[in-house]
Write a protein that holds these residues in place. Structure first.
Motif, PDB file in Angstrom:
ATOM      1  N   GLU A  68     -38.144 -65.699  23.602  1.00 49.31           N
ATOM      2  CA  GLU A  68     -37.863 -64.644  25.284  1.00 49.31           C
ATOM      3  C   GLU A  68     -38.818 -63.184  25.167  1.00 49.31           C
ATOM      4  O   GLU A  68     -38.971 -62.873  23.956  1.00 49.31           O
ATOM      5  N   VAL A  69     -39.985 -63.293  25.363  1.00 47.63           N
ATOM      6  CA  VAL A  69     -40.400 -61.885  26.047  1.00 47.63           C
ATOM      7  C   VAL A  69     -40.000 -61.481  26.792  1.00 47.63           C
ATOM      8  O   VAL A  69     -40.102 -61.794  28.082  1.00 47.63           O
ATOM      9  N   LYS A  70     -39.138 -60.192  27.038  1.00 50.59           N
ATOM     10  CA  LYS A  70     -39.126 -59.616  28.029  1.00 50.59           C
ATOM     11  C   LYS A  70     -39.634 -58.510  28.462  1.00 50.59           C
ATOM     12  O   LYS A  70     -40.528 -58.220  28.222  1.00 50.59           O
ATOM     13  N   ILE A  71     -39.638 -59.204  29.802  1.00 51.23           N
ATOM     14  CA  ILE A  71     -40.971 -58.543  31.088  1.00 51.23           C
ATOM     15  C   ILE A  71     -40.088 -57.074  31.318  1.00 51.23           C
ATOM     16  O   ILE A  71     -39.755 -57.586  33.072  1.00 51.23           O
ATOM     17  N   PRO A  72     -40.839 -56.094  31.673  1.00 55.08           N
ATOM     18  CA  PRO A  72     -40.181 -55.023  32.338  1.00 55.08           C
ATOM     19  C   PRO A  72     -40.443 -55.072  33.748  1.00 55.08           C
ATOM     20  O   PRO A  72     -41.223 -56.037  34.509  1.00 55.08           O
ATOM     21  N   ASN A  73     -39.339 -54.994  34.554  1.00 56.88           N
ATOM     22  CA  ASN A  73     -39.299 -55.282  36.764  1.00 56.88           C
ATOM     23  C   ASN A  73     -39.557 -56.908  36.568  1.00 56.88           C
ATOM     24  O   ASN A  73     -39.804 -57.223  37.606  1.00 56.88           O
TER      25      ASN A  73
END
Ligand code: ZN
Ligand code: ZN
Length: 135
Positions: A68-73
């Motif tokens: 899982e890649v957490k992308i800001p906003n």
């Protein structure tokens, strides 16, 4: 084309047509959020629910088959696990790209300056991709 069935089995994951489809889509598209996956899978499995996709994706994350890649906003995107890398996100078109950077020195700096044992580091750069910056 890689063999999704063998791959799933290697990671001790039950092989279902839905899972094979998720892996195929991620292989083709690189990074996708849950809505993209849902849209793609709906065309193959008209009765599939968003909850089912979440459940499958989470099972595959648990086995470290997906990342899982957490992308800001923005919504997280998912990808097949590969060597550690960082990400570039275009704030205009939303395109996500991999970038290989050695962040070892950053980790060392953080460790030294705060005396932290760093276990994980993820770097996401946000900006304009070449196409968008030339508009
Ligand atoms: Zn762009
Ligand atoms: Zn990636």
């Amino acid at each position: 084309m890689m063999n999704c069935t063998t791959l799933l089995k290697e990671y001790n994951l039950k092989v279902t047509p839905q899972r094979v489809a998720i892996v195929e889509e991620l292989y083709k598209n690189g990074h996708m959020n849950i809505d993209d996956l849902y849209k793609k899978l709906l065309s193959k499995f008209p009765s599939i629910s968003l909850a089912t996709i979440y459940k499958n994706v989470n099972a595959m994350i648990e086995k470290v088959f997906l990342n899982e890649v957490k992308i800001p906003n923005s919504k997280s995107v998912y990808e097949l696990v590969k060597e550690e890398h960082s990400h570039l996100v275009c704030s205009s078109c939303g395109k996500i790209e991999d970038i290989d950077l050695s962040i070892g020195s950053l980790v060392e700096e953080a460790t030294a300056s705060k005396n932290y044992k760093i276990q994980e580091a993820s770097v996401v750069f946000t900006g304009l991709c070449p196409t968008c910056s030339n508009k």
